[in-house]
Design a protein around this motif. Structure first.
Motif, PDB file in Angstrom:
ATOM      1  N   ASP A  80      80.677  32.899  52.815  1.00  0.00           N
ATOM      2  CA  ASP A  80      79.322  32.395  53.047  1.00  0.00           C
ATOM      3  C   ASP A  80      79.311  30.875  53.146  1.00  0.00           C
ATOM      4  O   ASP A  80      78.602  30.295  53.980  1.00  0.00           O
ATOM      5  CB  ASP A  80      78.409  32.864  51.918  1.00  0.00           C
ATOM      6  N   ALA A 135      83.265  37.032  49.528  1.00  0.00           N
ATOM      7  CA  ALA A 135      81.986  36.874  50.221  1.00  0.00           C
ATOM      8  C   ALA A 135      81.369  35.516  49.917  1.00  0.00           C
ATOM      9  O   ALA A 135      80.730  34.911  50.791  1.00  0.00           O
ATOM     10  CB  ALA A 135      81.027  37.995  49.821  1.00  0.00           C
ATOM     11  N   ARG A 165      78.087  28.968  56.506  1.00  0.00           N
ATOM     12  CA  ARG A 165      76.936  28.063  56.493  1.00  0.00           C
ATOM     13  C   ARG A 165      77.307  26.648  56.907  1.00  0.00           C
ATOM     14  O   ARG A 165      76.578  26.000  57.668  1.00  0.00           O
ATOM     15  CB  ARG A 165      76.316  28.027  55.091  1.00  0.00           C
TER      16      ARG A 165
END
Length: 301
Positions: free
Chosen positions: A206, A202, A210
């Motif tokens: 992420d 994760a 982003r």
């Protein structure tokens, strides 16, 4: 318009059968890996298959090579020295290496083991992730290898490394570079069971969501396949490759390397992936290409 040829291979698992191993070095988690090698894996990871892959790769004369880990089987200093010699003899000058879980089975002094690969990697463990710029490419090496408990081949990148990865992706994105991330463990759920998985995927996902990337390359699964992760503007392709030494009749498991051609224009990157597979007793087979385009639009960060 410019063109770069990137070669991707992984998990050569160079045989350690001819090395003199100190018995005390096997009085830990390495004992299980060594037993697995002696009973099964040395008949699957075959030097002759690896030699065929290397000869074909060298004949193709790529501009740069990405090797996504597991050069060794036990991560012993003797194996790391052998792997450094193998890299020097067999890989082109522009080769980038990241470690795999087998290269870091237990804690060892960095200078005696993975530090020997500094010419192809980084001098110190805290230097991950690192960037190598090759023309319009930014090759970004992430370390997911960590000493894990017995019976675990999982990996982690950790929060600090994930934050640095996001910053590197932002900076190289603003430069308009084609960002290709190298990681050993698959960062996508379901490719390997939990005991072999990237436990903090994760965090990796992420950073990609982003900041974006154009391509992620991994090994570890001993399986060639294509998946994806969400990006800020479009899905990011995630490309795995089988072990470069695997003896198998199955196309997705057979020894392979991937020839990745990146053509850069003022507004986009055209990426063509051709997998070259090697099965026992038959000539090399190149599969039909996979094609996609990544637009050079800086993500909103």
């Amino acid at each position: 318009m410019t063109e770069i040829i990137l070669a991707h291979l992984s998990d050569p698992h160079i045989s350690h059968d001819k090395l003199c191993l100190p018995p005390a070095a096997l009085l830990n988690k390495r004992a299980l890996s060594h037993l697995s090698w002696r009973r099964k894996r040395r008949f699957l990871h075959v030097g002759a298959m690896l030699d065929r892959v290397v000869a074909d790769l060298r004949a193709a004369a790529p501009d740069v090579v990405a090797l996504t880990g597991d050069l060794t089987n036990l991560g012993l200093p003797e194996e790391c020295r052998q792997a450094a010699d193998w890299l020097q003899r067999n890989m082109p000058a522009r080769t980038i290496v990241i470690p795999g879980n087998h290269d870091m089975l237990v804690s060892e002094r960095w200078s005696d083991t993975l530090g020997l690969w500094a010419p192809w990697m980084v001098p110190a463990p805290d230097d991950f992730p690192f960037v190598r710029r090759i023309g319009p490419l930014a090759l970004i090496g992430v370390n997911s290898a960590r000493p894990m408990p017995w019976f675990s081949a999982a990996g982690r990148i950790g929060r600090p490394q994930a934050d640095r990865l996001a910053a590197i992706l932002r900076d190289t994105g603003r430069e308009g570079l084609c960002r290709i991330v190298l990681i050993h463990h698959p960062p996508v759920a379901g490719i390997v069971p939990r005991r072999k998985a990237l436990l903090d995927r994760a965090l990796f996902g992420d950073a990609i969501a982003r900041a974006g990337a154009e391509l992620v390359l991994h090994g570890h699964s001993h399986f060639s396949g294509l998946s994806s992760l969400p990006g800020p503007l479009a899905p990011v392709p995630v490309l795995g490759v089988a072990s470069a030494s695997m003896r198998s009749d199955r196309a997705a498991r057979a020894a392979a390397w991937q020839r990745i051609r990146i053509t850069t224009t003022e507004r986009d990157f055209h990426i063509e992936i051709r997998r070259r597979i090697f099965r026992p007793d038959i000539p090399m087979q190149e599969l039909p290409p996979t094609l996609f385009t990544a637009y050079r639009i800086r993500p909103p960060i």
